[in-house]
Design an enzyme around this catalytic site. Structure first.
Site, PDB file in Angstrom:
ATOM      1  NE  ARG A  61      -2.648   1.309   3.488  1.00  0.00           N
ATOM      2  CZ  ARG A  61      -3.269   1.301   4.703  1.00  0.00           C
ATOM      3  NH1 ARG A  61      -4.890   0.467   4.853  1.00  0.00           N
ATOM      4  NH2 ARG A  61      -2.998   1.035   6.359  1.00  0.00           N
ATOM      5  CE  LYS A  76      -1.863   5.110   6.537  1.00  0.00           C
ATOM      6  NZ  LYS A  76      -2.971   5.385   7.805  1.00  0.00           N
ATOM      7  CD  GLU A 100     -11.150   6.634   5.431  1.00  0.00           C
ATOM      8  OE1 GLU A 100     -10.983   5.936   5.739  1.00  0.00           O
ATOM      9  OE2 GLU A 100     -11.394   7.826   4.611  1.00  0.00           O
TER      10      GLU A 100
END
Ligand code: PMP
Length: 292
Positions: A52, A151, A184
């Site tokens: 990721r 991220k 989220e």
């Protein structure tokens, strides 16, 4: 005694691990990161986290100076250097040192570092009673502006939401998109259980592709649940049997109240408990060994 930090190819004492004030990670939040956890000598989902990290970097056209296989080895090395078996690991890659302009081409080389430290666990009562959350006015970044799947070091969107939650006296805050669909929380993914359905928003709506989220979706079957990635509104959350959040630090935490509405029984539900038990079982037996 301070920690040993792996910075740009060297293991350094914390007091010597410094980055430039001209680093674009600091000046602009130009960079990416990961939060990883080790349980009694095993790093949970190490490859998934490393992958990721490199996906986040690829999208922002950031070249990480070492290949993913080496990054994984350096993470293990940092854990060993600090003599840690249960740990929280932070991997950060920034655009590196440049000048005061935005141009990333002025940054010759990415800066990267690994911090391995002891994990700050959530209080046991979060797991026993569940937690209360609220929806905050700050909407999650749009996919077409800054995709939450990246991220990135630019967490101001989440921090603003966190502040709004904290000001209202709650520990986590729920974020929606411009259309009012649930996305989220500030540092966790969200799920609802309705009958046999286990539902979480799809990644394309603009949420982080959480590693814990993936593990939980994978556990659905064994818990007798049907995993679904479909958009939903607060109405579905308010009327769910159970709601919980997932994240590397939180693992699985039940949500007992949202915007003043009691969820289900107001206590952690049986499915949430079952998934947490199975999740913890995995963390006990699966992972990359820190020591060969
Ligand atoms: N959403 C956001 C915004 C996060 O920052 C995080 C974790 N840091 C998560 C979800 C959960 O992801 P993971 O399970 O990979 O920790």
């Amino acid at each position: 005694m301070g920690l040993l930090i792996y910075l740009d190819g060297k293991m350094l004492p914390e007091s010597e691990a410094k980055v430039s004030v001209f680093d674009h990670g600091l000046l602009y939040g130009d960079g990416v990161f990961e939060g990883i956890r080790a349980y009694h000598g095993l790093v949970f989902k190490l490859d998934e986290h490393v992958r990721r990290l490199y996906r986040s970097a690829a999208t922002i056209l950031l070249k990480i100076p070492i290949p993913p296989e080496e990054m994984a080895l350096r993470i293990l090395e940092t854990l060993r250097a600090n003599n840690l078996r249960d740990a929280y690991i932070r991997v950060v890659v920034t655009r590196g040192k440049g000048d005061l302009g935005l141009d990333p081409n002025k940054c010759a080389r990415a800066t990267y570092f690994i911090i391995a430290s002891r994990i700050q666990l959530y209080p046991p009562e979060f797991y026993e009673k569940g937690i209360e959350i609220i929806t905050v006015p700050t909407r999650r970044n749009g996919v077409e502006a800054l995709n939450p799947a990246i991220k990135s070091l630019n967490y101001l969107n989440n921090i603003l939401a966190k502040i709004e939650g904290l000001n209202a006296g709650v520990h986590e805050a729920l974020m929606l998109n411009q259309e009012g669909l649930v996305l989220e929380c500030t540092g966790d993914n969200i799920f609802l259980v309705r009958g046999r359905d286990l539902v979480t928003p799809p990644i394309y709506l603009g949420v982080l592709d959480g590693i814990t989220r993936q593990v939980v979706l994978g556990l659905a079957d064994a818990a007798g649940l049907q995993p679904r990635e479909t958009p939903f509104t607060r109405h579905e959350l308010f009327n769910a049997d159970e709601v919980f959040m997932t994240g590397t630090a939180a693992e699985i935490v039940a949500v007992s109240k949202i915007d003043g509405r009691v969820i289900g029984s107001g206590r952690p539900g049986p499915m949430t408990q079952k998934l947490l038990d199975r999740f913890r079982e995995l963390t006990r037996k699966e992972g990359t060994p820190i020591h060969e």
